[in-house]
Write an enzyme that holds these catalytic residues in place. Structure first.
Site, PDB file in Angstrom:
ATOM      1  N   LYS A 216       0.848  -1.195   0.000  1.00 18.22           N
ATOM      2  CA  LYS A 216       0.000   0.000   0.000  1.00 18.22           C
ATOM      3  C   LYS A 216       0.880   1.240   0.000  1.00 18.22           C
ATOM      4  O   LYS A 216       1.860   1.314   0.758  1.00 18.22           O
ATOM      5  CB  LYS A 216      -0.894   0.020   1.250  1.00 18.22           C
TER       6      LYS A 216
ATOM      7  N   THR B 168      -4.138  -5.170   0.697  1.00 17.50           N
ATOM      8  CA  THR B 168      -3.488  -3.879   0.930  1.00 17.50           C
ATOM      9  C   THR B 168      -4.340  -2.982   1.827  1.00 17.50           C
ATOM     10  O   THR B 168      -3.809  -2.107   2.515  1.00 17.50           O
ATOM     11  CB  THR B 168      -3.195  -3.157  -0.398  1.00 17.50           C
TER      12      THR B 168
ATOM     13  N   ARG C 231      30.989  33.984  -6.595  1.00 23.55           N
ATOM     14  CA  ARG C 231      29.716  33.704  -7.264  1.00 23.55           C
ATOM     15  C   ARG C 231      28.639  33.378  -6.241  1.00 23.55           C
ATOM     16  O   ARG C 231      28.933  33.060  -5.081  1.00 23.55           O
ATOM     17  CB  ARG C 231      29.863  32.525  -8.226  1.00 23.55           C
TER      18      ARG C 231
ATOM     19  N   GLN D 113      31.696  19.936  -5.577  1.00 23.09           N
ATOM     20  CA  GLN D 113      32.203  18.612  -5.201  1.00 23.09           C
ATOM     21  C   GLN D 113      32.927  18.665  -3.851  1.00 23.09           C
ATOM     22  O   GLN D 113      32.726  17.798  -2.990  1.00 23.09           O
ATOM     23  CB  GLN D 113      33.151  18.080  -6.283  1.00 23.09           C
TER      24      GLN D 113
ATOM     25  N   HIS E 260      22.000  27.748 -10.548  1.00 19.71           N
ATOM     26  CA  HIS E 260      22.791  28.870 -11.047  1.00 19.71           C
ATOM     27  C   HIS E 260      22.055  30.204 -10.908  1.00 19.71           C
ATOM     28  O   HIS E 260      20.840  30.301 -11.085  1.00 19.71           O
ATOM     29  CB  HIS E 260      23.137  28.653 -12.519  1.00 19.71           C
TER      30      HIS E 260
END
Length: 287
Positions: free
Chosen positions: A11, A58, A177, A220, A248
């Site tokens: 379910k 279910t 940035r 990273q 961005h």
């Protein structure tokens, strides 16, 4: 010739709001979506012959989600998932495995003008707490906790330089940035002796500390430092997977208007976006 090589059923999207009511109207809430899937070799008969004698309806599974939520005491959805798995394995001898997947809405207490947090009034946060508990007969449950949709941004202390360039590269290097991302992560444990809510909060603290206090040379590097920090601070975490899309925001091009952009006006770009993922595992020293 066709062969059934795997099966599971259950379910999905069972919506639950569980309120634990303490003294003086001090309440704790769990607001979550639950999915339960059962596995077992004997279920194959309903696929192959239509024999439903071993099929747990279910609808029964849905009702069980609510019954266990009311019947049992638990301090986290990880604990609740373990209890639910134990119930299905104990009740149905032919069930070999249970997977409970939950997504929990986060509600924090409302703080009123007197500075006090209210015991029974809440405001919903954006991020989602995710939980997967896999219970297999005669084995310890496997618990995976996680977080989805944790949106964070910083407007400086991030750059991207020194990357490989070739004839198709148009991206300019930058020392400064906007860095925005939506953190999605999940982590596994090496024990069941865990204060799960405390670990969840520690994960967010590690994200905030690394993100806000460390200059980011790449998404990273930031990803790895977050995982490294949580592994160093929570010995019960064995492995962590992180996904950080790069949301961005580029400086708006005023050149057509003969105006210089002084790096205060940006144009967020939803698509396409960078996507950085990594899995970091605890290192065990060998003596």
């Amino acid at each position: 010739m066709a062969t059934l090589i795997d099966n599971r059923y259950g379910k999905a999207r069972v919506r639950v709001l569980r309120v634990f009511k303490g003294p003086n109207d001090y309440h704790k809430v769990f607001d979550f979506d639950c999915r339960v899937l059962l596995r077992g070799a004997e279920f194959q008969e309903t696929y192959l012959t239509g024999d439903n004698s071993k099929v747990v309806a279910t609808d029964t599974m849905k009702n069980t989600v609510y019954v266990i939520a009311q019947k049992e005491e638990f301090k986290s959805l990880e604990e609740y998932g373990i209890l639910l798995g134990k119930h299905f394995l104990a009740t149905y001898s032919w069930v070999n495995g249970v997977e409970v997947v939950m997504r929990e809405n986060q509600w924090r207490r409302i703080k009123t003008s007197n500075g006090k947090e209210q015991g029974h009034s809440f405001q919903r946060d954006r991020e989602i707490h995710s939980v997967t508990v896999t219970s297999t007969r005669d084995k310890s449950p496997i618990v995976v906790s996680g977080i989805d949709d944790l949106l964070i941004m910083k407007t400086t202390q991030s750059g991207f330089e020194g990357f490989h360039r070739d004839k198709y590269t148009s991206l300019k290097e930058t020392k400064d940035r906007v860095f925005a991302t939506v953190v999605t992560a999940n982590w596994t444990y090496n024990t069941l002796s865990v204060d799960y809510p405390k670990v969840f909060e520690q994960f967010k603290l590690s994200v905030f500390d690394i993100f806000a206090q460390t200059y980011s040379r790449s998404v990273q590097e930031t990803l790895y430092l977050i995982a490294k920090d949580i592994i160093s601070k929570v010995p019960q975490v064995e492995q962590i997977h992180l996904s950080l899309p790069n949301k961005h925001a580029f400086g708006f091009d005023f050149s057509r208007l003969n105006i210089e952009n002084n790096q205060t006006v940006f144009q967020p770009v939803e698509e396409p976006s960078g996507l950085i993922e990594g899995t970091i595992k605890r290192s065990h020293s060998r003596l």
